[in-house]
Structures are given as structure tokens and as C-alpha cells.
Design an enzyme around this catalytic site. Structure first.
Site, mmCIF file in Angstrom:
data_model
loop_
_atom_site.group_PDB
_atom_site.id
_atom_site.type_symbol
_atom_site.label_atom_id
_atom_site.label_comp_id
_atom_site.label_asym_id
_atom_site.label_seq_id
_atom_site.Cartn_x
_atom_site.Cartn_y
_atom_site.Cartn_z
ATOM 1 N N ASP A 95 0.810 -1.211 -0.034
ATOM 2 C CA ASP A 95 -0.077 -0.016 0.079
ATOM 3 C C ASP A 95 0.872 1.206 0.062
ATOM 4 O O ASP A 95 2.049 1.355 0.367
ATOM 5 C CB ASP A 95 -0.970 0.055 1.256
ATOM 6 C CG ASP A 95 -0.220 -0.093 2.393
ATOM 7 O OD1 ASP A 95 0.873 -0.853 2.484
ATOM 8 O OD2 ASP A 95 -0.614 0.699 3.566
ATOM 9 N N GLU A 162 0.122 -1.436 5.441
ATOM 10 C CA GLU A 162 1.253 -0.991 6.407
ATOM 11 C C GLU A 162 1.016 0.326 6.917
ATOM 12 O O GLU A 162 1.245 0.685 8.101
ATOM 13 C CB GLU A 162 2.587 -1.244 5.814
ATOM 14 C CG GLU A 162 3.820 -0.939 6.756
ATOM 15 C CD GLU A 162 4.305 0.499 6.637
ATOM 16 O OE1 GLU A 162 5.066 0.852 7.426
ATOM 17 O OE2 GLU A 162 3.797 1.441 5.880
HETATM 18 ZN ZN LIG Z 1 6.973 2.563 3.710
#
Ligand SMILES: [Zn+2]
Length: 503
Positions: A95, A162
Site C-alpha cells: 500500500d 502497512e
Molecule cells: Zn513504507
């Protein structure tokens, strides 16, 4: 279920932007990066990118596995003769942070990032670029399909989500990977090798307050503290920045000698930011107003002397309308003693790495609503037991004051290991390629390595990457030269591990 991306639209997007990366080396890496940038992949919207990468892997005959939350693992067999080498995990997150300038017409759910070349930099047109962590994914994929890079068995681990709290790593199924050497490709300074990070945990405290009637002949003062620097509660905590909640509690406590009672308190909002502003309303005998103002002024001078670097700190004190009710003397004292006692700032420095904060805590927010004071504390440490003991200390202070606590589930840190074997291999490779030693660093913030390290016992990890500036903003850019260097270091390290340097 595997969703196949619409390849024709991807193709069209690729073609429209290949100009920016034309002629850049390594070609395969940049080609992957441009393809990744063409597929929307903001946090929690990684399905299309994951499907595209699955497709590439399938075409190359590589096995792909995916866990329940969507983390991907692509297995790459060793080069001929290197299958006895230890397996290496190349890890990045799928992401990106979606940020754009207000003036830019852009839809992160369907538009391709428009790449721009600017001297040594690749950036995007008015949006974040996603070099964090698209360059890492592109490098791993380029290795996977190259055919002429010497490496042992590889596992390309690509995590989801993340950026909004390490959710992919937290929910990673540890059986997805078997390698016990992990190269995290999510760092942003090419001359640094990152070998540690902090874990974190939140404690919320709820203190019930007894409210009483306003005593006769009272007056109310509104105290407002503004202009503090604030900042990231991990990365900036070593700068001894003033905490607006702590200072306001200390100020209100100093007014106890004028029988001041608390009528309102607010400060801080985000768990990961140092509070910059706070506001308290106190009620005291009208006859003590002038004396109280003198005490406030004396405290203000003391704060200025203690935090001389907070050059824009401003404390104001205005008489205000009396509230309907006020917090009782006992409850006011309990609330303010508790707030003043909560830890804030650096609690311990690392023994392994000079200059690295090991443990810290941030009194992040405190708010009174009706008859309840709610407080949020966020602590960090690279050492899990130290994180737990700090959270327990906060719970103990809360309990002394008569409050109850909710302890959040902490995410683990990554304690720097200066004797790590993969660190030695990378340092040698770096020196050979760059002609100088890299800097060993660790960060006092969360990284996926902390979470993965706790799930996969004995894993030897390191984090490195190219130079990326202004990540998470429309000014994000990646240095072209540093990508070439990062690539050489990556393939040089894989070659060393494949040929017995990791023993
Ligand atoms: Zn990163």
C-alpha cells in the site's frame, strides 16, 4: 478469489507515462515501478496490485501464496547450484499513502499516478508518488524475473495495509514464509542500514469525577496554552519538546493554593503526536483572582526558562463565565496529580546504539466530558519488557488516582543486534560498492520488522532502501542515482548470501 486486473487499461496507462522513466537503469526495476504506479494501491485498496503481481509471477512460473488478510508470498527458486544457500525474504508493503494537493484533480481509487522526471528525482504530478514502498516491490519483482542474478531461494513477501498501523504485518500468517533472513526494502536513506525500531502501546485511563455546586463569591479563569512545537511522539521525542497537557496540569496544580477547582480540561488529539495546545477552566474565590494571576505569570516564566527552545509558547489567562458545576476539591486534586505524574518524554537510551531512544512515553490527550476525565498515553520501546513496564507504570498511576484503564495490545519493537550476520554481509557489500561505510541506524517509531520479528523466531533482519524525500506527501520524490546504488547493494547482498558469505 483472484481478481484479474484489466490488462488493456493498465497497458494504456503504462504507455502514457513511460516518458518519465525512459532510459533509467536498472530498466526492469523502473519498468515495474511505472506499472505499479499505474495501478491504484492506497491502503486497504491493494487487491488490484496484488492480482497484477500474481499474474506476473504466474507467467514466470513462480509459486504464489496469500494469507487470509491478503499478504502475498512469491517463491523464487535458487539460481542453479545455489539451492543450499539460506532462503532470503525480500519484504515490502503493497500500500501507499494517498495525498494530493487541493488544486489537483485526482482520484486515488482509479487514476494512475502521473510520473515526472525532475533532474535526479522522480516525483508525481501533484500527488504522493508511492516510491514508499513501490521501489521496494519493483526491486524484488525485478530480481524475481531477471534470470541472470545469482541468488539462493527467495521469498518475496508483500504485506497489505502497512501505512495505517502495520495491519498486514500484525495479521501475517507466519507460515507464509520459511526464510530466516529478511531484507526489508522500506527505508528512505540510502547511506543508512536500519537495524532496529520501537514497539508501541496505548493505555486509556478513565477517571470518574465528582461534580459539586459552585461555591459563593467565585470567579472562573480560562487558561489557554498554545504555540508549542508538538511533533511525532516517536521521532521527535528526544528533543525534549514541552507537552501541553503536562504543563497545563502543573499550572492548574499551582493554583491549588488559591483553592482553585477544575471545571474543564482539554488537550491533545492524536495518539502519535505530542500535544501542542491545551485549555483548562478553573473556578476560584473572586478575592483570589489577582494573586492567582501572579502565580500563573510566575509559572509561565518558569516554563519559558525550562523550555527555552519553545520560542512560540503562549499562555493566556482570561476571566470567563462561571460554569454550572465544578469538579470537587478531592476529584480536582486526583485528576491533576494523575496528569502531572504520567510520564512524558525519553525514559531510557539504548545501550546498543549511542543516541538511540530505547523507551519513551507521550501523554497524548486528556479531556473532561461531564463527570469523566479520559486520558490517552502512548508508550514506545525497542525492548518489549520495557514497553510493558512503562504501560504498567501508567496503569499504576491511574489506579492510585482512582481511575480504571484499558490497555491496548502493544505491537512489538525490534531490538538492534549489532552482531547480526546479515548486517555484516550488507556492510561489506555497501563498502565494496560505495567505497565507504554505511551508517547503522535504528528508528524510535514502528516498522513492520518489529512485528514480523516477533512472529518468526530467530529471523535475522535489516532494512534499507534508496533516498526518498517527503514521503506521505505530494512532494514525495525518489533519487534516480540512489535507486541504481540500492539495486547494486541488493543484488550484491543476494550474491554474497548465495555463495556462502552468510555462514
Ligand atoms: Zn513504507
Amino acid at each position: 478469489m483472484i481478481l484479474q486486473p484489466c490488462t488493456s487499461s493498465i497497458q494504456a496507462r503504462e504507455n502514457s507515462m513511460s516518458e518519465a522513466i525512459k532510459g533509467l537503469a536498472p530498466e526492469q526495476l523502473w519498468d515495474f515501478f511505472a506499472r505499479i504506479a499505474a495501478i491504484p494501491h492506497g491502503s486497504k485498496n491493494e487487491t488490484a496490485l496484488a492480482s497484477y503481481l500474481r499474474l506476473i509471477a504466474a507467467k514466470a512460473g513462480l509459486a504464489v501464496r496469500q494469507d487470509e488478510v491478503g499478504n502475498l508470498c512469491i517463491s523464487v527458486p535458487a539460481s542453479p547450484g545455489c539451492d543450499k544457500a539460506p532462503a532470503v525474504v525480500l519484504q515490502s508493503h503493497l500500500d501507499m499513502v494517498c495525498e494530493k494537493n487541493a488544486s489537483v484533480d485526482f482520484d486515488f481509487s482509479k487514476d494512475a499516478i502521473r510520473l515526472v522526471r525532475d533532474g535526479d528525482w522522480i516525483r508525481a504530478e501533484g500527488t504522493s508518488l508511492g516510491a514508499d514502498n513501490g521501489i521496494g516491490i519493483a526491486a524484488a519483482m525485478a530480481v524475481a524475473i531477471s534470470g541472470d542474478i545469482l541468488h539462493g531461494p527467495l521469498e518475496i513477501l508483500l504485506t497489505v495495509d502497512e501505512e495505517t498501523g502495520l495491519a498486514g504485518a500484525v495479521n501475517l500468517s507466519p507460515s507464509l514464509i520459511s526464510g530466516r533472513i529478511l531484507l526489508n526494502l522500506d527505508s528512505e536513506k540510502s547511506d543508512h542500514l536500519c537495524i532496529g525500531c520501537a514497539g508501541g502501546g496505548e493505555v486509556s485511563t478513565f477517571l470518574p469525577l465528582t461534580l459539586t455546586d459552585i461555591p459563593p463569591q467565585s470567579a472562573a479563569l480560562a487558561l489557554t496554552l498554545t504555540g508549542l512545537r508538538g511533533g511525532h511522539s516517536g521521532l521527535d521525542i528526544h528533543e525534549n519538546r514541552a507537552n501541553a497537557v503536562t504543563l497545563m496540569a502543573r499550572l492548574a496544580l499551582a493554583l491549588k493554593e488559591h483553592s482553585a477547582l477544575l471545571a474543564g480540561f482539554q488537550g491533545g488529539d492524536k495518539h502519535n503526536a505530542i500535544p501542542r495546545e491545551s485549555l483548562a477552566t478553573v473556578v476560584l474565590r473572586a478575592a483570589r483572582l489577582n494573586a492567582a494571576r501572579e502565580s500563573i505569570s510566575a509559572r509561565h516564566h518558569a516554563f519559558v526558562a525550562e523550555f527555552a527552545h519553545e520560542t512560540t509558547m503562549k499562555l493566556s489567562c482570561e476571566e470567563t463565565a462561571l460554569p454550572a458545576r465544578v469538579v470537587s476539591e478531592t476529584s480536582s486534586a486526583a485528576a491533576l496529580h494523575m496528569l502531572a505524574a504520567f510520564p512524558h518524554g525519553v525514559l531510557a537510551m539504548s545501550r546498543h546504539m549511542p543516541g538511540l531512544v530505547e523507551t519513551s512515553s507521550n501523554l497524548a490527550a486528556a479531556h473532561i466530558h461531564d463527570d469523566l476525565l479520559t486520558v490517552h498515553n502512548m508508550s514506545r520501546s525497542s525492548l518489549s519488557p520495557a514497553l510493558h513496564s512503562t504501560m504498567e507504570q501508567i496503569a499504576a498511576i491511574s489506579s492510585l488516582a482512582g481511575g480504571t484503564c484499558e490497555m491496548g495490545t502493544p505491537y512489538p519493537g525490534w531490538n538492534p543486534d549489532p552482531h547480526s550476520k546479515i548486517l555484516t554481509v550488507l556492510e561489506k557489500t555497501y563498502e565494496e560498492i560505495c567505497g565507504r561505510k554505511p551508517e547503522r541506524t535504528a528508528t524510535h517509531a514502528g516498522l513492520e520488522c518489529g512485528v514480523i520479528g516477533e512472529k518468526c523466531a530467530g529471523i535475522d533482519m535489516i532494512s534499507f532502501g534508496p533516498d526518498i524525500i517527503n514521503a506521505h506527501s505530494p512532494a514525495e520524490a525518489v533519487s534516480i542515482k540512489s535507486v541504481a546504488r540500492f539495486w547494486k547493494i541488493l543484488i550484491g547482498t543476494l550474491r554474497r548470501v548465495a555463495t556462502g558469505a552468510y555462514a
